[in-house]
Design a protein around this motif. Structure first.
Motif, short mmCIF file in Angstrom:
data_model
loop_
_atom_site.label_atom_id
_atom_site.label_comp_id
_atom_site.label_asym_id
_atom_site.label_seq_id
_atom_site.Cartn_x
_atom_site.Cartn_y
_atom_site.Cartn_z
N VAL A 91 4.94 66.88 10.95
CA VAL A 91 5.87 66.02 10.21
C VAL A 91 5.70 64.57 10.67
O VAL A 91 5.60 63.64 9.86
CB VAL A 91 7.34 66.49 10.42
N VAL A 92 5.61 64.39 11.99
CA VAL A 92 5.45 63.04 12.53
C VAL A 92 4.12 62.43 12.09
O VAL A 92 4.07 61.29 11.59
CB VAL A 92 5.55 63.05 14.09
N MET A 93 3.03 63.21 12.24
CA MET A 93 1.70 62.68 11.87
C MET A 93 1.65 62.30 10.40
O MET A 93 1.16 61.24 10.03
CB MET A 93 0.62 63.74 12.12
N ASN A 94 2.18 63.18 9.55
CA ASN A 94 2.11 62.92 8.11
C ASN A 94 2.99 61.73 7.71
O ASN A 94 2.60 60.89 6.89
CB ASN A 94 2.52 64.17 7.32
N GLU A 95 4.17 61.64 8.33
CA GLU A 95 5.06 60.51 8.02
C GLU A 95 4.45 59.19 8.49
O GLU A 95 4.57 58.18 7.81
CB GLU A 95 6.43 60.73 8.67
N HIS A 145 5.84 73.82 17.90
CA HIS A 145 5.61 72.43 18.31
C HIS A 145 4.70 71.73 17.30
O HIS A 145 4.89 70.57 16.96
CB HIS A 145 4.95 72.37 19.69
N TRP A 146 3.70 72.47 16.85
CA TRP A 146 2.72 71.92 15.90
C TRP A 146 3.43 71.48 14.61
O TRP A 146 3.19 70.39 14.11
CB TRP A 146 1.64 72.96 15.62
N ARG A 154 -0.38 62.40 25.50
CA ARG A 154 0.24 61.11 25.18
C ARG A 154 1.77 61.21 25.08
O ARG A 154 2.44 60.25 24.68
CB ARG A 154 -0.33 60.57 23.87
N GLY A 155 2.30 62.39 25.40
CA GLY A 155 3.76 62.54 25.41
C GLY A 155 4.39 62.43 24.04
O GLY A 155 5.55 62.03 23.92
N THR A 156 3.67 62.81 22.98
CA THR A 156 4.26 62.73 21.64
C THR A 156 4.70 64.10 21.13
O THR A 156 4.94 64.27 19.94
CB THR A 156 3.27 62.09 20.64
N THR A 157 4.77 65.07 22.01
CA THR A 157 5.34 66.37 21.65
C THR A 157 6.18 66.83 22.84
O THR A 157 5.94 66.37 23.96
CB THR A 157 4.23 67.42 21.38
N ASP A 158 7.17 67.70 22.59
CA ASP A 158 7.93 68.20 23.74
C ASP A 158 7.26 69.44 24.33
O ASP A 158 7.77 70.04 25.26
CB ASP A 158 9.41 68.46 23.40
N MET A 159 6.07 69.79 23.79
CA MET A 159 5.32 70.89 24.40
C MET A 159 4.71 70.38 25.72
O MET A 159 4.18 69.27 25.76
CB MET A 159 4.19 71.33 23.46
N THR A 160 4.80 71.16 26.76
CA THR A 160 4.23 70.72 28.04
C THR A 160 3.17 71.68 28.54
O THR A 160 2.30 71.30 29.31
CB THR A 160 5.33 70.61 29.12
N ASP A 161 3.22 72.93 28.06
CA ASP A 161 2.33 73.95 28.61
C ASP A 161 1.42 74.50 27.50
O ASP A 161 1.90 75.14 26.57
CB ASP A 161 3.20 75.07 29.21
N SER A 162 0.12 74.25 27.64
CA SER A 162 -0.80 74.72 26.59
C SER A 162 -1.01 76.23 26.66
O SER A 162 -1.67 76.80 25.80
CB SER A 162 -2.13 73.98 26.69
N ALA A 163 -0.45 76.88 27.69
CA ALA A 163 -0.58 78.33 27.79
C ALA A 163 0.59 79.05 27.11
O ALA A 163 0.68 80.28 27.15
CB ALA A 163 -0.66 78.75 29.25
N GLU A 164 1.49 78.29 26.49
CA GLU A 164 2.61 78.92 25.76
C GLU A 164 2.06 79.87 24.70
O GLU A 164 0.97 79.64 24.17
CB GLU A 164 3.43 77.84 25.03
N MET A 189 1.64 54.21 6.51
CA MET A 189 0.47 53.33 6.44
C MET A 189 -0.25 53.43 5.10
O MET A 189 -1.34 52.86 4.92
CB MET A 189 -0.53 53.70 7.55
N GLY A 190 0.33 54.18 4.17
CA GLY A 190 -0.32 54.30 2.86
C GLY A 190 -1.55 55.20 2.88
O GLY A 190 -2.41 55.10 2.01
N LEU A 191 -1.63 56.06 3.90
CA LEU A 191 -2.78 56.96 4.01
C LEU A 191 -2.40 58.36 3.56
O LEU A 191 -1.21 58.71 3.51
CB LEU A 191 -3.25 57.01 5.47
N ALA A 192 -3.42 59.16 3.30
CA ALA A 192 -3.18 60.57 2.93
C ALA A 192 -2.65 61.33 4.15
O ALA A 192 -2.85 60.90 5.29
CB ALA A 192 -4.48 61.20 2.46
N ASP A 193 -1.98 62.44 3.92
CA ASP A 193 -1.43 63.24 5.02
C ASP A 193 -2.54 63.65 5.99
O ASP A 193 -3.62 64.08 5.57
CB ASP A 193 -0.76 64.51 4.48
#
Ligand SMILES: [Zn+2]
Ligand SMILES: [Zn+2]
Ligand SMILES: [Zn+2]
Length: 342
Positions: free
Chosen positions: A297-301, A291-292, A273-283, A306-310
């Motif tokens: 940080v993005v997922m938790n924020e 990258h994770w 979905r293009g939400t990380t700058d990682m492009t190669d899963s073989a890194e 939305m008032g949800l848990a991390d």
């Protein structure tokens, strides 16, 4: 997870059975790792692009608990994921069909992840009567007619037992609060128990295992008893991914294996979905964890907005990273040698 599309071009999702744009019937085919659009042809379903014919998985036909398709030529009535069920809950008990559907949803995502990594669902090993299998059991807390008063979630000789009550949001949250856990989900349970299943396949280097996770010969029952009586050591966060991982080296391994699957699947989704700058899963794993960490940080924020848990209430310490690298090496080594044999 990768992205899926209907033949009409509309994006569809892993659990979908129908395209909401064109209305056509969809099904997941494990062999192709694809959602395909099918049309009815006599008593079968046909993929017109490939001229292949399928049947609905029995659990889809009877209970809408699956979206799998089975090759028309196969003697199997169940899809690859449903074939692994040894016991399903008593569906005449109110609430059990909904619980079981949630469990199947989590199990399919687990199987998707295992197959993506090239891990076998069955492998010959000492002491295991069969390959991976699932018992979804009730105890008397959810069904007074059930045989057992208490069913614990766990793994034994390839069979993963999951208490059906874990699919009940209230019961699971209550248990999570009692255990002071930061995260408790059906998918998390299944990924953890699979770690125990793959222990013998992936842990080929006893010295390296001991150096990273500790001596597995430690008395398991005594260690677990100590953990539940006294809790984790105060500095557990430096050494372990979760408090529970500190209970015993085998639990540390299973927790790290579960987190390896969390990271792998979620990063694949983010890449798709293009939400990380990682492009190669073989890194290398260390780079993927960089990258994770940014993605977490993005997922938790987003969740906090939305008032949800991390979404990921953990942090990967240097020691945990070394364990994840070990798991990554073991899986790649296995998958690589297996591919060469084929
Ligand atoms: Zn469509
Ligand atoms: Zn199925
Ligand atoms: Zn465990």
């Amino acid at each position: 997870m990768k992205r899926f599309y209907c033949r009409c071009g509309q994006e569809v999702f892993f659990g979908n059975s129908v395209c909401f744009c064109c209305g056509c019937t969809l099904g997941y085919v494990y062999r192709q790792n694809a959602i395909i659009s099918v049309v009815a042809e006599y008593n079968l379903w046909c993929d017109p692009d490939r001229q292949l014919r399928y049947r609905f998985c029995q659990n889809r036909l009877k209970h809408e608990a699956c979206n799998g398709l089975v090759d028309a030529s196969s003697p199997q009535v169940f899809c690859l994921a449903c074939q692994l069920n040894r016991t399903i809950p008593n569906l005449s008990v109110p609430g059990n069909l909904e619980r079981w559907r949630k469990i199947e949803q989590a199990k399919r995502r687990l199987i998707y992840g295992l197959l993506r990594l090239g891990l076998p669902l069955q492998y010959p090993t000492r002491g295991y009567v069969q390959g991976l299998a699932f018992d979804f059991l009730e105890d008397q807390r959810s069904n007074p007619q059930a045989e057992k008063t208490f069913v614990a979630t766990g793994h034994l000789n390839g069979v993963i037992t999951l208490n059906v009550l874990e699919a009940d949001d209230v019961a699971r949250t209550q248990q999570r609060t009692l255990n002071r856990e930061r995260y408790r989900t059906l998918l998390g349970h299944l990924r953890h128990e699979c770690g125990h299943y793959y222990d013998q396949l992936l842990n080929q280097d006893a010295a390296q295992f001991t150096a990273l996770f500790g001596d597995p010969q430690q008395d398991y029952d005594a260690a677990l008893k100590h953990y539940y009586q006294h809790g984790p050591r105060p500095d557990w966060q430096e050494h372990y991914i979760s408090a529970y991982a500190s209970a015993h080296p085998y639990e540390d391994w299973a927790e790290c294996f579960a987190h390896y699957l969390h990271v792998t699947d979620t990063l694949e989704t983010a890449v798709a979905r293009g939400t990380t700058d990682m492009t190669d899963s073989a890194e290398p794993m260390a780079q993927r964890i960089m990258h994770w960490n940014k993605l977490v940080v993005v997922m938790n924020e987003l969740n906090r907005s939305m008032g949800l848990a991390d979404a990921y209430p953990f942090s990967v310490s240097d020691k945990t990273l070394q364990k994840l690298i070990y798991i990554d090496d073991a899986i790649r080594r296995f998958a690589g040698s297996h591919q060469q044999q084929q």
